[in-house]
Design an enzyme around this catalytic site. Structure first.
Site, PDB file in Angstrom:
ATOM      1  N   SER A 188      38.913  19.205   6.661  1.00  0.00           N
ATOM      2  CA  SER A 188      40.362  19.327   6.704  1.00  0.00           C
ATOM      3  C   SER A 188      40.997  17.929   6.718  1.00  0.00           C
ATOM      4  O   SER A 188      40.722  17.133   5.822  1.00  0.00           O
ATOM      5  CB  SER A 188      40.774  20.168   7.917  1.00  0.00           C
ATOM      6  OG  SER A 188      42.115  20.559   7.806  1.00  0.00           O
ATOM      7  N   ASP A 257      37.165  41.141  -7.799  1.00  0.00           N
ATOM      8  CA  ASP A 257      35.892  41.036  -7.073  1.00  0.00           C
ATOM      9  C   ASP A 257      34.685  41.055  -8.006  1.00  0.00           C
ATOM     10  O   ASP A 257      33.696  40.352  -7.803  1.00  0.00           O
ATOM     11  CB  ASP A 257      35.809  42.182  -6.036  1.00  0.00           C
ATOM     12  CG  ASP A 257      34.688  41.986  -5.025  1.00  0.00           C
ATOM     13  OD1 ASP A 257      33.938  41.010  -5.177  1.00  0.00           O
ATOM     14  OD2 ASP A 257      34.572  42.799  -4.100  1.00  0.00           O
ATOM     15  N   ASP A 260      32.358  38.206 -10.670  1.00  0.00           N
ATOM     16  CA  ASP A 260      31.062  37.549 -10.463  1.00  0.00           C
ATOM     17  C   ASP A 260      29.907  38.527 -10.606  1.00  0.00           C
ATOM     18  O   ASP A 260      28.745  38.174 -10.408  1.00  0.00           O
ATOM     19  CB  ASP A 260      31.024  36.869  -9.084  1.00  0.00           C
ATOM     20  CG  ASP A 260      31.388  37.831  -7.957  1.00  0.00           C
ATOM     21  OD1 ASP A 260      31.138  39.050  -8.087  1.00  0.00           O
ATOM     22  OD2 ASP A 260      31.920  37.363  -6.925  1.00  0.00           O
ATOM     23  N   ASP A 264      31.606  43.079  -3.728  1.00  0.00           N
ATOM     24  CA  ASP A 264      31.055  42.897  -2.379  1.00  0.00           C
ATOM     25  C   ASP A 264      32.093  42.280  -1.436  1.00  0.00           C
ATOM     26  O   ASP A 264      31.770  41.811  -0.347  1.00  0.00           O
ATOM     27  CB  ASP A 264      29.808  42.009  -2.429  1.00  0.00           C
ATOM     28  CG  ASP A 264      30.095  40.647  -3.042  1.00  0.00           C
ATOM     29  OD1 ASP A 264      31.237  40.431  -3.529  1.00  0.00           O
ATOM     30  OD2 ASP A 264      29.204  39.781  -3.046  1.00  0.00           O
ATOM     31  N   ILE A 266      33.629  39.551  -1.924  1.00  0.00           N
ATOM     32  CA  ILE A 266      33.598  38.080  -1.986  1.00  0.00           C
ATOM     33  C   ILE A 266      33.819  37.624  -3.427  1.00  0.00           C
ATOM     34  O   ILE A 266      33.134  38.081  -4.347  1.00  0.00           O
ATOM     35  CB  ILE A 266      32.250  37.550  -1.456  1.00  0.00           C
ATOM     36  CG1 ILE A 266      32.131  37.883   0.026  1.00  0.00           C
ATOM     37  CG2 ILE A 266      32.127  36.058  -1.683  1.00  0.00           C
ATOM     38  CD1 ILE A 266      30.748  37.674   0.575  1.00  0.00           C
ATOM     39  N   ASP A 399      39.823  29.729   1.948  1.00  0.00           N
ATOM     40  CA  ASP A 399      40.563  28.830   2.823  1.00  0.00           C
ATOM     41  C   ASP A 399      42.032  29.222   2.777  1.00  0.00           C
ATOM     42  O   ASP A 399      42.654  29.189   1.715  1.00  0.00           O
ATOM     43  CB  ASP A 399      40.370  27.388   2.333  1.00  0.00           C
ATOM     44  CG  ASP A 399      40.909  26.357   3.309  1.00  0.00           C
ATOM     45  OD1 ASP A 399      41.948  26.631   3.942  1.00  0.00           O
ATOM     46  OD2 ASP A 399      40.303  25.275   3.426  1.00  0.00           O
ATOM     47  N   HIS A 439      38.928  28.366   6.394  1.00  0.00           N
ATOM     48  CA  HIS A 439      39.228  26.946   6.532  1.00  0.00           C
ATOM     49  C   HIS A 439      38.178  26.261   7.412  1.00  0.00           C
ATOM     50  O   HIS A 439      38.226  26.358   8.639  1.00  0.00           O
ATOM     51  CB  HIS A 439      40.619  26.744   7.116  1.00  0.00           C
ATOM     52  CG  HIS A 439      41.047  25.307   7.139  1.00  0.00           C
ATOM     53  ND1 HIS A 439      41.114  24.534   6.002  1.00  0.00           N
ATOM     54  CD2 HIS A 439      41.402  24.497   8.162  1.00  0.00           C
ATOM     55  CE1 HIS A 439      41.500  23.318   6.324  1.00  0.00           C
ATOM     56  NE2 HIS A 439      41.679  23.259   7.626  1.00  0.00           N
TER      57      HIS A 439
HETATM   58 CA   LIG Z   1      32.151  39.638  -5.776  1.00  0.00          CA
END
Ligand SMILES: [Ca+2]
Ligand SMILES: *[C@@H]1O[C@H](CO)[C@@H](O)[C@H](O)[C@H]1NC(C)=O
Ligand SMILES: *[C@@H]1O[C@H](CO)[C@@H](O)[C@H](O)[C@H]1NC(C)=O
Ligand SMILES: *[C@@H]1O[C@H](CO)[C@@H](O)[C@H](O)[C@H]1NC(C)=O
Ligand SMILES: *[C@@H]1O[C@H](CO)[C@@H](O)[C@H](O)[C@H]1NC(C)=O
Ligand SMILES: *[C@@H]1O[C@H](CO)[C@@H](O)[C@H](O)[C@H]1NC(C)=O
Length: 528
Positions: A188, A257, A260, A264, A266, A399, A439
């Protein structure tokens, strides 16, 4: 005769080994007498045994660090140092008895003002002689910047660099020999400080770990503070109610999502997410779990880059995905963000300045004033490269405070300024995107990467950024990926949920198409 000799030797040996701890203690207690540092005052030292809880009754309460558990036997040296007739720093140097020969400096956070004791403990427990400062003022606010450019100068670069110079000197005097290699670990504001050192004090460190950097500092601050005028107060028709952010998050996941390869929760590449919020527009008669046209406009601006009066880029957009990891709580509450203190005390010098009045002209003013080059955006790292320095840069992709979209922008800036391709930059500068990391720590992803004591899954250099920079500097083995760990519910006690290898820019992580997505081997880094 021989046995008497051995017995005597044994007694001697016992005497020596028994005396060792107390001699370290003794050396520690008498240490200030051997220090003669110009402009230093209140130099003190104390021996701290492992497992002691140090109390800091005089620490500023806003720092939220009233005490620190110490993990290893060490000599704690504290002092104050005048950086000018009207400014100064508080310095802590923790000198472990089991010294590896290495030196390390920690950094700070926000606009503080706070010694990061947890980082002092983390590094000293790993054998580093470790230094920290209060960054030139106490506490988390920017009040002491008011009409005191020297305090601003400390904050911009001087506190950290001065701490490094003093820390190295004290380390050498204490152990009777200089350190072998020197390191930096920060996130940071600490990430910005690390980059400031790489850019302006290339001799200070052999290896730097800089996370979620608050560089492009003036513009970041403009961006951070522009959300309040954007949303308005909670009563404004442009304001997005806090309880709808989980719905917005789900809408983003629904759209992005799987970019990628796996749904999931992420996003491995939020930069590829071209989020369209129009599906959240309230239908006729609908009034909950939806947005009005005005609120949609606020949302669109949030996920668009911030530009200046002449249309030039001030700061990239907030990356989509951080709706549950701090962004709403930080920027969308309808209340001023702490960084408004920068405008109040360092730019306008007016304690009564109202953050709701921030306007684009002010972005230009701040970036033009650029106190002590706090922007920290120099693209020429030749001096650092030429002295053999290595820098490991990372940024969490959820973040909610500093947009991760700004980190690759700096990478490209360096690449262009130095005319070096990524393959060449790899020799000394590597940037890793940490999916699902909020973050500096936390978040739903494999965010335990050893950047802070509470985010350690392993000391293996493959899984720990501090150990990775040490191996890169000392053995020439550069990190290709960072293997992160996610624990069940984010808590270590609940056991490992999954691991994932975080890719180095400019590559992105994609699912190979078969096998358990929780197995890191079923993912690969491909060119962006
Ligand atoms: Ca994903
Ligand atoms: C510190 O505490 C831990 C856990 O309570 C214990 O395992 C360790 O032996 C202690 N170390 C020392 C030096 O007392
Ligand atoms: C000590 O402080 C004085 C006055 O602020 C300054 O001129 C001098 O450079 C400082 N010395 C060191 C070693 O920093
Ligand atoms: C900061 O914003 C100004 C416009 O206010 C722009 O001219 C400048 O290039 C920006 N700096 C960086 C590092 O992006
Ligand atoms: C506020 O003080 C700084 C010096 O700390 C100066 O550069 C700046 O111009 C001042 N701002 C105003 C609006 O006077
Ligand atoms: C994880 O959190 C969920 C929801 O709070 C809870 O239902 C579950 O029991 C937790 N699991 C563990 C292993 O702690």
């Amino acid at each position: 005769m021989a046995s008497l000799y051995i017995a005597t030797l044994w007694a001697l040996f016992q005497g020596i080994s028994a005396a060792e701890p107390s001699s370290f203690r003794q050396q520690c207690l008498s240490f200030p007498k051997s220090l003669n540092i110009a402009n230093a005052t209140a130099t003190e030292s104390e021996f701290v045994a492992a497992n002691t809880t140090l109390e800091f009754p005089n620490a500023d309460a806003s720092c939220s660090r009233p005490s620190q558990q110490v993990s290893t036997d060490l000599c704690r040296v504290t002092l104050q140092f005048a950086t000018s007739p009207r400014s100064g720093i508080k310095v802590e140097v923790w000198l472990p008895e089991e010294w590896s020969g290495r030196f390390l400096s920690t950094g700070n956070g926000g606009l503080g003002g706070c010694i990061q004791y947890e980082d002092l403990d983390y590094a000293s427990s790993l054998g580093f002689a470790t230094v920290a400062t209060n960054n030139g003022h106490d506490g988390t606010t920017g009040q002491s910047f008011l009409n005191n450019p020297d305090v601003i100068e400390d904050f911009a670069y001087r506190a950290l660099h001065t701490g490094v110079v003093l820390g190295k000197d004290i380390t050498k005097t204490f152990y009777g020999k200089p350190h072998t290699k020197s390191y930096y670990l920060g996130c940071s504001t600490g990430g910005r400080q690390g980059w400031k050192e790489v850019q302006s004090f290339p001799q200070d460190f052999d290896g730097v770990v800089a996370g979620a950097p608050a560089f492009s500092f003036n513009n970041l601050t403009s961006w951070s503070c522009h959300f309040l005028p954007l949303t308005g107060l909670p009563s404004a028709d442009t304001f997005i109610p806090l309880d709808i952010w989980p719905t917005i998050h789900q809408d983003i996941l629904d759209q992005c999502d799987e970019l990628d390869g796996v749904k999931d929760g992420i996003l491995e590449s939020p930069d590829l997410c071209d989020y369209d919020p129009s599906g959240l527009l309230c239908g006729s008669g609908q009034s909950s779990d939806c947005l009005t046209a005005k609120q949609l406009q606020t949302l669109r601006s949030t996920y668009s880059p911030l530009t200046s009066i002449d249309g030039s880029l001030v700061y990239p957009r907030l990356q989509p995905g951080a709706e549950l990891t701090g962004a709403p709580q930080t920027y969308f509450t309808g209340e001023p963000f702490g960084a408004a203190d920068w405008f109040r005390y360092a730019i306008f010098n007016d304690s009564d300045w109202d953050p709701l009045t921030l306007k684009p002209e002010d972005y230009v003013l701040s970036s033009t004033l650029n106190h002590f080059n706090i922007e920290t955006w120099e693209g020429d790292l030749s001096a650092f490269k030429n002295r053999g320095g290595k820098v490991l840069h990372y940024h969490g992709l959820v973040d909610g405070i500093i947009s991760s979209d700004n980190s690759p922008r700096y990478y490209e800036h360096v690449s262009q300024t130095m005319n070096l391709s990524p393959a060449k930059l790899d020799d000394f500068y590597r940037y890793f995107r940490i999916s699902g990391m909020a973050h500096c720590s936390g978040g739903p992803g494999a965010a335990f990467i050893g950047n802070q004591a509470h985010s350690v899954a392993s000391l293996d250099p493959e899984e720990n950024v501090l150990m990775a920079i040490v191996r890169w500097v000392e053995e020439g083995i550069a990190p290709d990926t960072i293997l992160g760990t996610a624990y069940v519910n984010g808590t270590k006690d609940a056991g490992i949920d999954f691991k994932r290898r975080h890719c180095r820019w400019p590559t992105r992580n994609v699912y190979k198409g078969s096998g358990d997505p929780k197995d890191e081997n079923n993912w690969q880094c491909v060119d962006i």
